[in-house]
Write a protein that holds these residues in place. Structure first.
Motif, PDB file in Angstrom:
ATOM      1  N   ARG A  11       2.165  -2.839  -3.968  1.00  0.00           N
ATOM      2  CA  ARG A  11       2.018  -4.536  -2.559  1.00  0.00           C
ATOM      3  C   ARG A  11       1.254  -3.578  -1.621  1.00  0.00           C
ATOM      4  O   ARG A  11       0.508  -4.702  -1.192  1.00  0.00           O
ATOM      5  CB  ARG A  11       3.624  -4.328  -2.383  1.00  0.00           C
ATOM      6  N   GLU A  12       0.746  -3.010  -1.194  1.00  0.00           N
ATOM      7  CA  GLU A  12       0.139  -2.309  -0.514  1.00  0.00           C
ATOM      8  C   GLU A  12      -1.191  -2.105  -0.255  1.00  0.00           C
ATOM      9  O   GLU A  12      -2.105  -2.381   0.312  1.00  0.00           O
ATOM     10  CB  GLU A  12       0.905  -1.737   0.726  1.00  0.00           C
ATOM     11  N   LEU A  13      -1.221  -1.689  -1.863  1.00  0.00           N
ATOM     12  CA  LEU A  13      -3.014  -1.186  -1.667  1.00  0.00           C
ATOM     13  C   LEU A  13      -3.653  -1.899  -3.402  1.00  0.00           C
ATOM     14  O   LEU A  13      -4.648  -2.007  -2.981  1.00  0.00           O
ATOM     15  CB  LEU A  13      -3.018   0.463  -1.963  1.00  0.00           C
ATOM     16  N   GLY A  14      -2.974  -2.997  -3.837  1.00  0.00           N
ATOM     17  CA  GLY A  14      -2.784  -3.727  -5.228  1.00  0.00           C
ATOM     18  C   GLY A  14      -3.891  -2.475  -6.218  1.00  0.00           C
ATOM     19  O   GLY A  14      -4.356  -3.578  -7.151  1.00  0.00           O
ATOM     20  N   TRP A  15      -2.820  -1.437  -6.215  1.00  0.00           N
ATOM     21  CA  TRP A  15      -3.575  -0.891  -7.152  1.00  0.00           C
ATOM     22  C   TRP A  15      -2.257  -0.925  -8.337  1.00  0.00           C
ATOM     23  O   TRP A  15      -1.242  -1.272  -8.329  1.00  0.00           O
ATOM     24  CB  TRP A  15      -3.379   0.525  -6.455  1.00  0.00           C
ATOM     25  N   THR A  16      -2.731  -1.143  -9.887  1.00  0.00           N
ATOM     26  CA  THR A  16      -2.167  -1.007 -10.825  1.00  0.00           C
ATOM     27  C   THR A  16      -2.733  -0.067 -11.936  1.00  0.00           C
ATOM     28  O   THR A  16      -4.136  -0.138 -12.411  1.00  0.00           O
ATOM     29  CB  THR A  16      -1.576  -2.434 -11.517  1.00  0.00           C
ATOM     30  N   PRO A  17      -2.154   0.175 -12.949  1.00  0.00           N
ATOM     31  CA  PRO A  17      -2.757   0.818 -14.232  1.00  0.00           C
ATOM     32  C   PRO A  17      -3.334  -0.056 -14.928  1.00  0.00           C
ATOM     33  O   PRO A  17      -3.169  -1.336 -15.382  1.00  0.00           O
ATOM     34  CB  PRO A  17      -1.426   1.868 -14.336  1.00  0.00           C
ATOM     35  N   GLU A  18      -4.330   0.326 -14.934  1.00  0.00           N
ATOM     36  CA  GLU A  18      -5.887  -1.040 -16.629  1.00  0.00           C
ATOM     37  C   GLU A  18      -5.234  -0.139 -17.822  1.00  0.00           C
ATOM     38  O   GLU A  18      -5.487  -0.954 -18.648  1.00  0.00           O
ATOM     39  CB  GLU A  18      -6.726  -0.005 -16.492  1.00  0.00           C
ATOM     40  N   GLU A  19      -4.443   0.880 -18.141  1.00  0.00           N
ATOM     41  CA  GLU A  19      -4.008   1.268 -19.213  1.00  0.00           C
ATOM     42  C   GLU A  19      -2.551   1.396 -19.574  1.00  0.00           C
ATOM     43  O   GLU A  19      -2.101   1.503 -18.241  1.00  0.00           O
ATOM     44  CB  GLU A  19      -4.507   2.932 -19.647  1.00  0.00           C
TER      45      GLU A  19
END
Ligand code: NAD
Length: 366
Positions: free
Chosen positions: A321-329
């Motif tokens: 939510r806050e930093l826009g990170w999601t795993p790619e794998e």
């Protein structure tokens, strides 16, 4: 930016160094004692890059830390150096107390002295990022429960207790001295350059040699697996964009029972290493009494580790939510890449297993 990475010759630290050198314009100072877990061969081409420097230093050595801070003037610290193997912490906790607690304290004090000496602008942009584990939270009761950033600490092993202690020290240095810190707590990592003592590489390498695949207890422990390069991207996001004083949980939403992970590896090996003598399809196997048994027949249940937590799972919604990170794998794509990497890098594994990665660096005195 100049980023000082402690433990940059380890499994996750080397992924962080490779990420920074390969994907940013920042410089890296890799500060590592080179214990058995430190392997400069895990850095690949990054170690010859002009934006990379290496210092063989123990984080418990205050004078050496002061020298490195003075010499390189870093803008950020990413602190990954630690003793990290739970089984080793049960057999010999002393090194875990020394490095994870006293070493973190020593690094905090060196960082605080350095940070206090900076001018206002550099002082304002300095960050100390402490990298920790979800194991500080103990294990989860309900099948749907998740660790959040506010879950109370309840560590079970000497390893997780020492990491919990270091997290508390880092928070206290922020509250008491105003040191601009960030903390991340991450779930189990897997991927390239993982030492063969850890579950996934151990199973791959034992299977290829037809050795038993040891599974603790019934193999029903649940871990939330994250591909190491996704973790490295998350850490870089936090150290560059995270909010001072905050904790971010990092996880892959990939909850798997250990036994399912082991069988998943066996199935991938059946596909990717069909010529191996221990595979289901090999001629030798067909001719023996293990007809059609394949890699999975090597699974061997062993006595469970004392204090073994049953389930870990991370709620990573804050960093998303806050930093826009999601795993790619996904676990499926990441595990396939990992198995393929080990098949392609058996020489790296051999040099770890026979100790030559350590002997040669001692000879070269790097
Ligand atoms: P690792 O054991 O592979 O690497 C640790 C590195 O630290 C090695 O290069 C070692 O030489 C170095 N080191 C050890 N003691 C030192 C000392 N006194 N001074 C300087 N360097 C020293 O560990 P890892 O799996 O890469 O984990 C890195 C960090 O991430 C650790 O803090 C660990 O607690 C945390 N973490 C790991 C996982 C995981 O699944 N592996 C998950 C979450 C968090």
């Amino acid at each position: 930016m100049k980023i000082l990475v402690t433990g940059g010759a380890g499994f996750i630290g080397s992924a962080v160094v490779r990420h920074i050198i390969g994907n940013t314009q920042d410089s890296v100072i890799n500060l590592d004692k080179l214990t058995y877990a430190g392997n400069l061969e895990s850095l690949g081409d990054s170690s010859s890059h002009e934006r990379y420097a290496f210092e063989q230093v123990d984080i418990c050595d205050r004078a050496e830390l002061d020298r490195v801070f003075h010499e390189y003037q870093p803008d950020r610290i990413m602190h990954l150096a630690a003793e990290s193997h739970v089984d080793r912490s049960i057999d010999g906790p002393a090194a875990f107390i020394e490095t994870n607690i006293f070493g973190t304290y020593t690094l905090l004090e060196a960082a605080r002295a350095y940070w206090s000496s900076l001018n206002a602008e550099r002082k304002g942009s300095f960050r100390f990022h402490h990298i920790s584990t979800d194991e500080v939270y103990g294990d989860l009761d309900g099948p749907e429960d998740l660790f959040t950033e506010t879950t109370p600490y309840a560590p079970s092993s000497p390893y997780s207790a020492s990491k919990a202690s270091s997290d508390h020290l880092v928070r206290a240095w922020h509250r008491t001295y105003g040191l601009p810190i960030l903390i991340t707590n991450c779930s189990n990592n897997y991927g390239p350059y993982h030492f063969p003592e850890k579950l996934i590489p151990l199973v791959i390498l034992n299977a290829l040699e037809g050795k038993p695949l040891p599974v603790y207890g019934k193999g029903n422990q649940v871990r939330d697996w994250l591909y190491v390069e996704d973790h490295a991207r998350a850490l870089y996001k936090v150290v560059t964009e995270g909010k001072i004083g905050e904790t971010y949980n990092i996880g892959g939403h990939n909850e798997k029972q250990n036994i399912a992970v082991v069988h998943g590896i066996c199935e991938l090996l059946e596909e990717l290493a069909p010529g191996n003598p221990h595979s289901r399809r090999s001629n030798e196997n067909r001719a023996s009494d293990r007809v059609g048994a394949g890699f999975s027949s090597l699974v061997t249940y062993v006595t469970d580790r004392p204090g073994h937590d049953l389930r870990y799972a991370i709620d990573a919604s804050k960093i998303q939510r806050e930093l826009g990170w999601t795993p790619e794998e996904s676990f499926e794509t990441g595990l396939r890449k990992t198995v393929q990497w080990y098949l392609d890098n058996l020489e790296w594994c051999r040099r770890v297993q026979d100790g030559s990665y350590q002997r040669e660096r001692l000879g070269a005195n790097v």
